[in-house]
Design a protein around this motif. Structure first.
Motif, mmCIF file in Angstrom:
data_model
loop_
_atom_site.group_PDB
_atom_site.id
_atom_site.type_symbol
_atom_site.label_atom_id
_atom_site.label_comp_id
_atom_site.label_asym_id
_atom_site.label_seq_id
_atom_site.Cartn_x
_atom_site.Cartn_y
_atom_site.Cartn_z
ATOM 1 N N LEU A 109 -44.066 -63.936 63.476
ATOM 2 C CA LEU A 109 -44.488 -62.661 62.575
ATOM 3 C C LEU A 109 -46.039 -63.244 62.464
ATOM 4 C CD1 LEU A 109 -41.556 -61.176 60.831
ATOM 5 C CD2 LEU A 109 -43.512 -59.599 62.450
ATOM 6 N N ARG A 110 -45.887 -64.804 61.856
ATOM 7 C CA ARG A 110 -46.712 -65.846 61.072
ATOM 8 C C ARG A 110 -47.914 -65.914 62.143
ATOM 9 N NH1 ARG A 110 -41.927 -69.267 58.224
ATOM 10 N NH2 ARG A 110 -43.249 -68.128 56.369
ATOM 11 N N GLU A 111 -47.458 -66.151 63.429
ATOM 12 C CA GLU A 111 -48.258 -66.355 64.821
ATOM 13 C C GLU A 111 -49.175 -65.037 64.968
ATOM 14 O OE1 GLU A 111 -45.804 -67.789 68.131
ATOM 15 O OE2 GLU A 111 -45.778 -69.300 67.229
ATOM 16 N N LYS A 112 -49.024 -64.036 64.201
ATOM 17 C CA LYS A 112 -49.929 -62.832 64.588
ATOM 18 C C LYS A 112 -50.599 -62.723 63.203
ATOM 19 C CE LYS A 112 -46.674 -60.882 67.663
ATOM 20 N NZ LYS A 112 -47.046 -60.392 68.348
ATOM 21 N N GLY A 113 -50.436 -63.445 62.599
ATOM 22 C CA GLY A 113 -50.940 -63.552 61.412
ATOM 23 C C GLY A 113 -50.867 -62.533 59.988
ATOM 24 N N TYR A 114 -49.641 -62.037 60.324
ATOM 25 C CA TYR A 114 -48.425 -61.549 58.727
ATOM 26 C C TYR A 114 -48.069 -62.974 58.013
ATOM 27 C CZ TYR A 114 -48.584 -57.677 61.735
ATOM 28 O OH TYR A 114 -48.518 -56.807 62.490
ATOM 29 N N GLY A 115 -48.520 -62.633 57.042
ATOM 30 C CA GLY A 115 -47.857 -63.649 56.288
ATOM 31 C C GLY A 115 -46.339 -62.995 55.484
ATOM 32 N N VAL A 116 -45.422 -64.095 55.414
ATOM 33 C CA VAL A 116 -43.896 -64.169 55.338
ATOM 34 C C VAL A 116 -43.334 -64.632 54.587
ATOM 35 C CG1 VAL A 116 -42.228 -63.751 56.739
ATOM 36 C CG2 VAL A 116 -44.362 -62.990 57.911
ATOM 37 N N THR A 117 -42.678 -64.088 54.029
ATOM 38 C CA THR A 117 -41.596 -65.316 52.877
ATOM 39 C C THR A 117 -40.792 -64.747 53.379
ATOM 40 O OG1 THR A 117 -43.244 -65.321 51.032
ATOM 41 C CG2 THR A 117 -41.450 -65.924 50.153
ATOM 42 N N SER A 118 -39.836 -65.611 53.400
ATOM 43 C CA SER A 118 -38.263 -65.404 54.168
ATOM 44 C C SER A 118 -37.513 -66.072 53.207
ATOM 45 C CB SER A 118 -38.213 -65.988 55.387
ATOM 46 O OG SER A 118 -38.521 -66.835 55.943
#
Length: 194
Positions: A109-118
């Motif tokens: 998801l981060r590679e696609k530009g989304y900011g992700v908190t996991s």
């Protein structure tokens, strides 16, 4: 011009569809904090409303005019909400829970530009990977497709945040990383179809 009943019905419906569509868009813009654009739209909205209501009130004895007014109102709600979906103003927060905590979900998801908190979580049947993703609403459906591609069994909940401040995603959204990723996905899909 108003002698023909069918023309009158069509005019009333068109006026009401336009009025209610404007009303819906104005309300959404107001809720999104875009008050000046909403005020500009409300100027036209009230003129159209007064015109349509005046026509109906002048011909109150004609039941078909009242029916046309009601049908036009209902269609205006539908069309207004479709316009709002196309505008897709604001952001959406998506919470995702994957049953496979070992999956490289966040990296993809981060590679696609989304900011992700996991974070790791524990569910009824064991370990889970929980994520929170914030994205512009116009990319919401693309995000769902990406999530389902990575994990078809992922549990997804989405809601609209009221207030946003700071964070990684602000810079990424401004730089257009998500837009570029979505465009690349669409181009790849088109090539695969051919």
């Amino acid at each position: 011009m108003f002698e023909n009943a069918w023309i009158m019905i069509a005019i009333i419906m068109i006026i009401n569809i336009t009025y209610v569509s404007f009303s819906t868009v104005r309300m959404i813009l107001t809720l999104k904090g875009r008050r000046y654009i909403a005020a500009f739209i409300s100027f036209f909205e009230i003129i159209i409303y007064t015109l349509g209501l005046g026509i109906v009130l002048e011909n109150l004895g004609e039941i078909q005019n009242l029916i046309a007014y009601g049908v036009g109102y209902g269609l205006g709600v539908i069309i207004g909400s479709m316009i709002e979906e196309k505008l897709a103003l604001g952001y959406i927060t998506v919470n995702v829970i994957s049953s496979d905590p070992g999956i490289s979900f966040t990296k993809q998801l981060r590679e696609k530009g989304y900011g992700v908190t996991s974070w790791f979580a524990y569910g009824m049947d064991g370990d889970r990977l929980a994520m929170q993703i914030l994205t512009p609403r116009k990319y919401e459906l693309d995000l769902y497709d990406t999530i389902k591609t990575i994990d078809p069994k992922a549990f997804i909940i989405a809601y609209e945040p009221k207030h946003i401040h700071g964070g990684f995603w602000v810079k990424q959204v401004r730089r257009g990383r998500i837009r570029k990723s979505v465009q690349e996905q669409q181009e790849t899909a088109k090539k695969d179809e051919v």
